[in-house]
Write an enzyme that holds these catalytic residues in place. Structure first.
Site, PDB file in Angstrom:
ATOM      1  N   LYS A 140     119.433 -39.484 -31.927  1.00  0.00           N
ATOM      2  CA  LYS A 140     118.263 -39.712 -31.006  1.00  0.00           C
ATOM      3  C   LYS A 140     117.821 -38.358 -30.853  1.00  0.00           C
ATOM      4  CE  LYS A 140     117.085 -43.391 -31.530  1.00  0.00           C
ATOM      5  NZ  LYS A 140     116.562 -44.234 -31.914  1.00  0.00           N
ATOM      6  N   TYR A 165     124.750 -42.659 -30.776  1.00  0.00           N
ATOM      7  CA  TYR A 165     123.633 -43.060 -30.099  1.00  0.00           C
ATOM      8  C   TYR A 165     122.687 -41.857 -29.785  1.00  0.00           C
ATOM      9  CZ  TYR A 165     119.174 -45.312 -29.221  1.00  0.00           C
ATOM     10  OH  TYR A 165     118.205 -45.846 -28.719  1.00  0.00           O
TER      11      TYR A 165
HETATM   12  P1  NAP Z   1     115.536 -54.443 -31.347  1.00  0.00           P
HETATM   13  O1  NAP Z   1     115.357 -55.101 -30.411  1.00  0.00           O
HETATM   14  O2  NAP Z   1     117.251 -54.371 -31.147  1.00  0.00           O
HETATM   15  O3  NAP Z   1     114.768 -54.000 -33.136  1.00  0.00           O
HETATM   16  C1  NAP Z   1     115.718 -53.663 -34.053  1.00  0.00           C
HETATM   17  C2  NAP Z   1     114.388 -52.878 -34.687  1.00  0.00           C
HETATM   18  O4  NAP Z   1     114.827 -51.976 -35.767  1.00  0.00           O
HETATM   19  C3  NAP Z   1     114.540 -54.730 -35.827  1.00  0.00           C
HETATM   20  O5  NAP Z   1     113.574 -54.742 -35.860  1.00  0.00           O
HETATM   21  C4  NAP Z   1     115.660 -54.398 -36.827  1.00  0.00           C
HETATM   22  O6  NAP Z   1     115.227 -55.356 -38.215  1.00  0.00           O
HETATM   23  C5  NAP Z   1     115.257 -53.216 -36.833  1.00  0.00           C
HETATM   24  N1  NAP Z   1     116.384 -53.152 -38.375  1.00  0.00           N
HETATM   25  C6  NAP Z   1     117.953 -52.765 -37.605  1.00  0.00           C
HETATM   26  N2  NAP Z   1     118.300 -51.770 -38.988  1.00  0.00           N
HETATM   27  C7  NAP Z   1     117.404 -51.401 -39.480  1.00  0.00           C
HETATM   28  C8  NAP Z   1     117.611 -51.497 -41.005  1.00  0.00           C
HETATM   29  N3  NAP Z   1     118.740 -50.972 -41.074  1.00  0.00           N
HETATM   30  N4  NAP Z   1     116.972 -51.402 -41.754  1.00  0.00           N
HETATM   31  C9  NAP Z   1     115.203 -51.362 -41.425  1.00  0.00           C
HETATM   32  N5  NAP Z   1     115.217 -52.034 -39.533  1.00  0.00           N
HETATM   33  C10 NAP Z   1     116.016 -52.052 -39.506  1.00  0.00           C
HETATM   34  O7  NAP Z   1     115.699 -52.220 -30.682  1.00  0.00           O
HETATM   35  P2  NAP Z   1     114.514 -52.203 -29.813  1.00  0.00           P
HETATM   36  O8  NAP Z   1     115.052 -51.764 -28.200  1.00  0.00           O
HETATM   37  O9  NAP Z   1     113.260 -52.889 -29.826  1.00  0.00           O
HETATM   38  O10 NAP Z   1     114.405 -50.405 -30.327  1.00  0.00           O
HETATM   39  C11 NAP Z   1     114.329 -50.577 -31.808  1.00  0.00           C
HETATM   40  C12 NAP Z   1     113.795 -48.388 -31.328  1.00  0.00           C
HETATM   41  O11 NAP Z   1     113.523 -47.755 -30.053  1.00  0.00           O
HETATM   42  C13 NAP Z   1     114.790 -48.365 -31.610  1.00  0.00           C
HETATM   43  O12 NAP Z   1     115.139 -46.575 -32.741  1.00  0.00           O
HETATM   44  C14 NAP Z   1     115.751 -47.620 -30.849  1.00  0.00           C
HETATM   45  O13 NAP Z   1     116.573 -47.190 -30.063  1.00  0.00           O
HETATM   46  C15 NAP Z   1     115.141 -47.000 -29.804  1.00  0.00           C
HETATM   47  N6  NAP Z   1     114.754 -47.353 -27.815  1.00  0.00           N
HETATM   48  C16 NAP Z   1     114.913 -48.278 -28.028  1.00  0.00           C
HETATM   49  C17 NAP Z   1     115.461 -48.017 -26.099  1.00  0.00           C
HETATM   50  C18 NAP Z   1     115.232 -49.909 -25.230  1.00  0.00           C
HETATM   51  O14 NAP Z   1     115.751 -49.024 -24.324  1.00  0.00           O
HETATM   52  N7  NAP Z   1     115.204 -50.866 -25.226  1.00  0.00           N
HETATM   53  C19 NAP Z   1     114.977 -47.082 -25.493  1.00  0.00           C
HETATM   54  C20 NAP Z   1     114.978 -46.527 -26.584  1.00  0.00           C
HETATM   55  C21 NAP Z   1     115.094 -45.664 -27.086  1.00  0.00           C
HETATM   56  P3  NAP Z   1     116.217 -56.772 -38.472  1.00  0.00           P
HETATM   57  O15 NAP Z   1     115.265 -57.672 -37.347  1.00  0.00           O
HETATM   58  O16 NAP Z   1     115.713 -57.029 -39.231  1.00  0.00           O
HETATM   59  O17 NAP Z   1     117.622 -56.480 -37.561  1.00  0.00           O
END
Ligand code: NAP
Length: 250
Positions: free
Chosen positions: A162, A158
């Site tokens: 990133k 990861y």
């Molecule tokens: P999440 O709640 O797990 O949501 C992930 C989203 O990405 C969902 O809409 C999912 O679609 C979609 N997705 C996953 N794999 C995919 C693929 N192969 N093709 C198309 N769509 C895909 O995650 P989140 O926490 O909102 O994270 C969103 C972004 O922020 C990510 O890049 C993550 O690394 C980044 N981020 C998150 C955090 C945190 O603390 N949460 C911190 C730093 C960065 P489906 O619903 O169809 O599965």
């Protein structure tokens, strides 16, 4: 004059069905944009987001597309640019985690995270540049993470994806700045979504006590920064990575 409005802009958010992507899609629509989202599996959730955007009086699309698939990325970008006659903003948000120590990490866990999180950014950025070059403007916003800056045990795959996004962002920003296309990244800290939802209260408390602002973040707080980067208010910012982390990686 400062302009935070997205009125008349056409936006695409990858992974807009849940979590941060969902909050971003709705925030862009609230600021006046038409918004298309992609998703991998969550069709019902994606349709809900589409309805929420339409209830705000904006146009919306919910498109099933695995972000790993480059050919599909071309089709999605062409669909949005054709139907709405322009493409102003792409938010590369789709991402996953497959955490484990490197001793136990399989090649598949490595490949899945690198391709979903990093190759997807290549796919959608490359496809978006063509319509953006034609209209001589655009804003690409890539969702990185503080883990890409600081590293985190159990997340070599990861963190590499990133950190890769940050290097990609700067390189592409240099390639296309003269075309008036800006490329920026954001690095969220610990944001409460399904991705981070499995942690126990004890682990969560330990993480929150290490954050200078003393709490985890909300998806809306990430979304507001993305609205700023999408808008003309940030028109002289490119190649930047903005942390949205309550001071976590300072
Ligand atoms: P999440 O709640 O797990 O949501 C992930 C989203 O990405 C969902 O809409 C999912 O679609 C979609 N997705 C996953 N794999 C995919 C693929 N192969 N093709 C198309 N769509 C895909 O995650 P989140 O926490 O909102 O994270 C969103 C972004 O922020 C990510 O890049 C993550 O690394 C980044 N981020 C998150 C955090 C945190 O603390 N949460 C911190 C730093 C960065 P489906 O619903 O169809 O599965």
């Amino acid at each position: 004059m400062t302009n935070f409005s997205l009125e008349g802009k056409s936006c695409l958010v990858t992974g807009g069905s849940r979590g941060i992507g969902r909050a971003v899609a709705v925030a862009l629509a609230r600021a006046g944009a038409d918004v298309a989202i992609t998703y991998a599996r969550s069709a019902d959730a994606a349709e809900e987001v589409k309805a929420e955007i339409e209830a705000l009086g904006r146009r919306a699309m919910a498109i099933q597309a695995d972000a790993v698939d480059g050919k599909r990325a071309d089709e999605v970008i062409q669909q949005v640019a054709k139907e709405w006659e322009r493409l102003d903003v792409v938010v590369n948000n789709a991402g996953i985690t497959k955490d484990t120590l490197i001793m136990r990490m399989s090649e598949e866990q490595w490949d899945d995270v690198i391709t979903t999180n990093l190759k997807s950014v290549f796919n959608y950025s490359k496809a978006a540049i063509r319509p953006m070059m034609r209209q001589r403007s655009g804003s690409i916003i890539n969702v990185s993470s503080v883990v890409g800056i600081s590293g985190n045990a159990g997340q070599t795959n990861y963190a590499a994806s990133k950190a890769g996004i940050i290097g990609f962002t700067k390189s592409l920003a240099k390639e296309i700045a003269s075309r008036n296309i800006r490329v920026n990244a954001i690095a969220p800290g610990y944001i409460r979504t399904e991705m981070t939802g499995q942690l126990s209260e004890d682990v969560l408390k330990a993480i929150e006590s290490s954050i200078p602002m003393g709490r985890s973040g909300e998806s809306d707080e990430v979304a507001d920064t993305i609205v700023f980067l999408a808008s003309d208010a940030s028109r002289y910012i490119t190649g930047e990575t903005i942390r949205v982390d309550g001071g976590m990686a300072m």
